[in-house]
Design an enzyme around this catalytic site. Sequence first.
Site, mmCIF file in Angstrom:
data_model
loop_
_atom_site.group_PDB
_atom_site.id
_atom_site.type_symbol
_atom_site.label_atom_id
_atom_site.label_comp_id
_atom_site.label_asym_id
_atom_site.label_seq_id
_atom_site.Cartn_x
_atom_site.Cartn_y
_atom_site.Cartn_z
ATOM 1 N NE ARG A 136 -4.279 -1.324 0.108
ATOM 2 C CZ ARG A 136 -4.446 -2.327 -0.772
ATOM 3 N NH1 ARG A 136 -3.541 -2.573 -1.685
ATOM 4 N NH2 ARG A 136 -5.540 -3.063 -0.744
ATOM 5 C CG HIS A 187 -3.479 -0.358 -6.790
ATOM 6 N ND1 HIS A 187 -3.870 0.219 -5.620
ATOM 7 C CD2 HIS A 187 -3.589 -1.705 -6.576
ATOM 8 C CE1 HIS A 187 -4.198 -0.711 -4.746
ATOM 9 N NE2 HIS A 187 -4.032 -1.908 -5.301
HETATM 10 P P1 NDP Z 1 -2.054 -11.735 4.492
HETATM 11 O O1 NDP Z 1 -2.904 -11.248 5.603
HETATM 12 O O2 NDP Z 1 -2.254 -13.119 3.982
HETATM 13 O O3 NDP Z 1 -0.528 -11.621 4.936
HETATM 14 C C1 NDP Z 1 -0.034 -10.536 5.647
HETATM 15 C C2 NDP Z 1 1.392 -10.835 6.094
HETATM 16 O O4 NDP Z 1 1.938 -9.686 6.724
HETATM 17 C C3 NDP Z 1 1.465 -11.988 7.113
HETATM 18 O O5 NDP Z 1 2.594 -12.762 6.867
HETATM 19 C C4 NDP Z 1 1.598 -11.237 8.445
HETATM 20 O O6 NDP Z 1 2.286 -11.970 9.442
HETATM 21 C C5 NDP Z 1 2.431 -10.041 8.015
HETATM 22 N N1 NDP Z 1 2.277 -8.938 8.949
HETATM 23 C C6 NDP Z 1 1.174 -8.199 9.237
HETATM 24 N N2 NDP Z 1 1.448 -7.271 10.165
HETATM 25 C C7 NDP Z 1 2.744 -7.428 10.507
HETATM 26 C C8 NDP Z 1 3.618 -6.776 11.412
HETATM 27 N N3 NDP Z 1 3.188 -5.768 12.199
HETATM 28 N N4 NDP Z 1 4.891 -7.204 11.498
HETATM 29 C C9 NDP Z 1 5.318 -8.234 10.723
HETATM 30 N N5 NDP Z 1 4.551 -8.890 9.816
HETATM 31 C C10 NDP Z 1 3.284 -8.483 9.710
HETATM 32 O O7 NDP Z 1 -2.182 -10.684 3.307
HETATM 33 P P2 NDP Z 1 -2.038 -10.938 1.723
HETATM 34 O O8 NDP Z 1 -0.755 -11.620 1.484
HETATM 35 O O9 NDP Z 1 -3.278 -11.540 1.189
HETATM 36 O O10 NDP Z 1 -1.993 -9.423 1.183
HETATM 37 C C11 NDP Z 1 -1.013 -8.515 1.641
HETATM 38 C C12 NDP Z 1 -1.312 -7.118 1.143
HETATM 39 O O11 NDP Z 1 -1.008 -6.997 -0.238
HETATM 40 C C13 NDP Z 1 -2.779 -6.685 1.217
HETATM 41 O O12 NDP Z 1 -3.141 -6.296 2.526
HETATM 42 C C14 NDP Z 1 -2.799 -5.527 0.242
HETATM 43 O O13 NDP Z 1 -2.485 -4.343 0.926
HETATM 44 C C15 NDP Z 1 -1.688 -5.859 -0.749
HETATM 45 N N6 NDP Z 1 -2.220 -6.178 -2.077
HETATM 46 C C16 NDP Z 1 -1.837 -5.399 -3.143
HETATM 47 C C17 NDP Z 1 -2.302 -5.668 -4.400
HETATM 48 C C18 NDP Z 1 -1.885 -4.837 -5.566
HETATM 49 O O14 NDP Z 1 -2.438 -4.993 -6.649
HETATM 50 N N7 NDP Z 1 -0.894 -3.970 -5.396
HETATM 51 C C19 NDP Z 1 -3.191 -6.805 -4.664
HETATM 52 C C20 NDP Z 1 -3.534 -7.546 -3.495
HETATM 53 C C21 NDP Z 1 -3.062 -7.232 -2.244
HETATM 54 P P3 NDP Z 1 1.696 -13.362 9.998
HETATM 55 O O15 NDP Z 1 1.816 -14.343 8.853
HETATM 56 O O16 NDP Z 1 2.599 -13.709 11.108
HETATM 57 O O17 NDP Z 1 0.274 -13.083 10.369
HETATM 58 C C1 OXD Z 2 -6.136 -5.705 -3.104
HETATM 59 C C2 OXD Z 2 -5.614 -4.807 -4.148
HETATM 60 O O1 OXD Z 2 -5.962 -5.432 -1.916
HETATM 61 O O2 OXD Z 2 -5.927 -5.007 -5.340
HETATM 62 O O3 OXD Z 2 -6.734 -6.729 -3.479
HETATM 63 O O4 OXD Z 2 -4.860 -3.884 -3.834
#
Ligand code: NDP
Ligand code: OXD
Length: 307
Positions: free
Chosen positions: A222, A270
Amino acid sequence: MAILLLLDQVDPTPLETYLKSHPDCPDVRIYPHVGCVDDIDTVVVWKHPQGVLNNFPNLKLIASYGAGVENILSDHALPKDVPITRFVDETLSDQMAEFVLAVILNHRLHITHYRELQAASVWRCGTFLPDRNVTILGMGELGSTTANLLNLNGYNIRGWSRSEKNIPGVISFFGDDQLHASIADADFIVCLLPLTPKTKHILNNELFNATKKGAFLINVGRGDHLHEDDLMDALYQEQLSGAFLDVFSTEPLPADHPFWRHPKIHMTPHISSPTDKQKVARQILDNYHRIKRGEPLLNQVNPKRSY
Ligand code: NDP
Ligand code: OXD
């Protein structure tokens, strides 16, 4: 009862069509044409106008159109005790993994640079960068799939998350104390974290200075993960060699933003992993019926964790 689509910067029509193509779909409405507010028991949201979710007295489900839910959780008028789901999908993870691999290859093999040389009719050969150390911040659905693909392609992967991971070929770092250690040897830092109060501006000078000089930043998480002034500073000081940004604090990025013309910043609007509308439609309907049957939901968000 009815599903309301509350989507900003996304055309709701294809999603409406996919939803209605299923015989088990209830009435679908598109905001602001809500009709009777009492009818709405499910909302599908993407960058929805803050405050409106409280207007539906019979709301049973808030379904995010995408994977990220920060816009929902930061709504000051978020109805209490209404479950929130997000989009989790293999294609979404695979697309992101491919995108990150493409960005890394583009950088190491100078593909974009050769296009610039072509435009100037210059024949000049370079060598591939040897850089193969990648640290992925966020090892969830997208991060772990990306780690696996990069690993298969011969990259050395470190992953940072909240909890420890056991993924073959990936060195796991976890918790705040291990953040800097996770990026100490990184040639590439990839941000795939969710945006939460703890991760806002995590891509800042302190982090850039903890990595080796000349690392390359890829932000596909993000926009607000990035401290924009710190990035400009790190590029100027050559602490970072460049950055690839797919997400921005303000989207669309304003025309006068300095990122547009920065020679070391490469941008996309994006698009690194768009939601598959057909698949999200099916997930929304599955959860709609799970609520009716009192069954556990797919991909339910834990608001206490903020992701
Ligand atoms: P998940 O919830 O599956 O994974 C999040 C990861 O981040 C987990 O490994 C979690 O740790 C870790 N995490 C969260 N908070 C912390 C912290 N404070 N310290 C350390 N690690 C942390 O999310 P997704 O993989 O599904 O998606 C991730 C992000 O990607 C979305 O939230 C979105 O913002 C972005 N995204 C962007 C897109 C784009 O087109 N640019 C498309 C889709 C998503 P743990 O495993 O230990 O819980
Ligand atoms: C999502 C994105 O969060 O597209 O799925 O950014």
